[in-house]
Design an enzyme around this catalytic site. Structure first.
Site, PDB file in Angstrom:
ATOM      1  N   ASP A  21     -88.068  31.565 -20.256  1.00 20.63           N
ATOM      2  CA  ASP A  21     -88.735  31.444 -18.974  1.00 20.63           C
ATOM      3  C   ASP A  21     -87.815  31.911 -17.877  1.00 20.63           C
ATOM      4  O   ASP A  21     -88.257  32.199 -16.768  1.00 20.63           O
ATOM      5  CB  ASP A  21     -89.157  29.994 -18.764  1.00 20.63           C
ATOM      6  CG  ASP A  21     -90.193  29.600 -19.799  1.00 20.63           C
ATOM      7  OD1 ASP A  21     -91.320  30.093 -19.698  1.00 20.63           O
ATOM      8  OD2 ASP A  21     -89.867  28.858 -20.742  1.00 20.63           O
TER       9      ASP A  21
ATOM     10  N   ASN B 125     -85.536  27.972 -21.779  1.00 24.16           N
ATOM     11  CA  ASN B 125     -86.773  28.111 -22.557  1.00 24.16           C
ATOM     12  C   ASN B 125     -87.205  26.709 -22.977  1.00 24.16           C
ATOM     13  O   ASN B 125     -86.489  25.728 -22.751  1.00 24.16           O
ATOM     14  CB  ASN B 125     -86.528  29.015 -23.779  1.00 24.16           C
ATOM     15  CG  ASN B 125     -87.812  29.454 -24.450  1.00 24.16           C
ATOM     16  OD1 ASN B 125     -88.766  29.844 -23.783  1.00 24.16           O
ATOM     17  ND2 ASN B 125     -87.850  29.384 -25.772  1.00 24.16           N
TER      18      ASN B 125
END
Lengths: 275, 275
Positions: A186, A196
């Site tokens: 992310d 993440n």
């Protein structure tokens, strides 16, 4: 004030439980296009200034939202906003396809690939490898408490890729048996840390302990130009289980030293040797 | 053939989802006492021979069952069986209390202790520390899919020990913030590996990566005299989630090098320096 149509998209983005950074960025780009259809001149400028705060605030862990909000210039011209938002979407699509091409080259015949949570970039790699006729098997976590792993299982099912679903707590057991780890991100911070889904750090540690190469697939718009791993704000969505509140920080941070490479549309970023 | 009364206890033990090695051993000892009330002479001898296979087979990962089945001699005299089974229960109770005493000495003021799954030996340490007036906080996993962590939460609630429940995937995030890790064990192999609820290995790795001391609480009857870490058979109970089969190996294996010490009733076993 942002128009209601735009606000409701931001609300929808905030409420999304399953889909990740890529989907959020696409939905955010649509919000800009709608904004460009509703406002112009100073009203548009003011709204775009507000979007610079509001879009990243949807989920502060997501670099894609930060980068999207910086990609769209502050202008009174709706045509410019529309063009730039479309360009973002187009570049994102190209990036994902290119990640599929580059990433699938890492997959050798009969590879056993372990992953965690659902990453559309990782799925793209699986699709590209399948198109290239490669044979491989996937081990994936159900990813409690929202079970986005099951969504990945469905995709693999329809692709005809063999897979096994495991509980998150078995990441260590199955990392030992894997030959490659592939996860999404992310946010990749300035110092190379991978933000993440929580549990990714555990997978990275288990891969490191067992000599399994650990790769991250991330479009360049997930690289955060300003943020360091210490500054990452992690979104939390606590829930109740049998009367008890369960902490639920959505992401964890994997240090650069456990990452073999970050697969981007421009190639694979590799940590410096001295780490 | 074993009498039905004994068989049904073994069945109940096999079906148990939440309680661990200690409970299984106690229930197994009861099965021996019941056997001693029903049979004698050659019938008893034959049944005891069968128990040497059947009791460990209830759950092959549990050293306690193996050790219990070796603790009871093959004899035709029911009184001997009853006395030995009672001795096993008494020794187990003493062991747990002593582990509480020894383990609670590791807890410093304001310690933040992270644990995984439910271990009655770890709970005993928390109780002893509380009796000694120590202040500490516990971070515990819900432990999917059977959520035995919630059972631990209830115990801590009634003890008045502050705690937080986390998802299993957040073990890495919260290990960073802990000052001590304490887990139980179902089996400590001859080469010092700790077999415990899947996810324990991930916690050990995260503790190692963050310099957090990782201790295991295990009565000596959980030390397996014959088995090495390579030979451990891990029980699996797969289940379905949204139409997909989820692998569910119940235990993982943590190598000796990540263990700061194993707290037994005889003191703390420490890995040799060269590991």
């Amino acid at each position: 004030m942002l128009p209601d149509e735009v606000r409701s998209i931001l609300e929808e983005m905030r409420a999304e439980r399953i889909r990740g950074a890529g989907w959020l960025a696409m939905r955010g780009a649509e919000a800009y296009m709608i904004l460009a259809g509703l406002l112009e001149g100073d009203e548009l400028k003011n709204a775009l200034r507000e979007m610079r705060t509001e879009v990243p605030a949807v989920n502060r862990t997501m670099a894609s939202l930060y980068n999207l909000s910086r990609f769209i210039p502050i202008t009174g011209n709706p045509e410019v906003v529309r063009t730039k938002a479309e360009e973002f979407v187009r570049l994102a699509g190209e990036a994902k396809r290119e990640i599929g091409n580059i990433g699938s080259e890492l997959i050798d015949e009969n590879e056993v690939i372990i992953t965690h949570s659902f990453s559309s970039a990782v799925l793209e790699i699986f699709k590209a490898a399948k198109r290239k006729g490669k044979h491989f098997r996937v081990v994936l976590t159900e990813s409690a408490p929202d079970y986005e792993g099951i969504a990945l299982a469905r995709e693999l099912d329809s692709l005809g890729v063999p897979f096994e679903v495991i509980t998150d707590a078995q990441l260590g057991l199955f990392a030992r048996k894997a030959t490659l780890a592939l996860v999404g991100a992310d946010n990749v911070t300035r110092d190379g840390a991978v933000v993440n889904k929580a549990g990714t750090y555990l997978l990275a540690l288990a891969c490191h302990d067992n000599g399994v190469p650990f790769y991250v697939a991330a479009e360049s718009f997930k690289l955060h130009p300003g943020l360091t791993s210490e500054e990452v704000e992690i979104v939390e969505r606590p829930y109740m289980r049998q009367g008890y509140r369960v902490r639920n920080l959505l992401f964890d941070v994997t240090p650069w030293r456990y990452v073999r490479g970050v697969i981007t549309e421009f190639g694979i970023l590799v940590p410096p040797k001295e780490i």
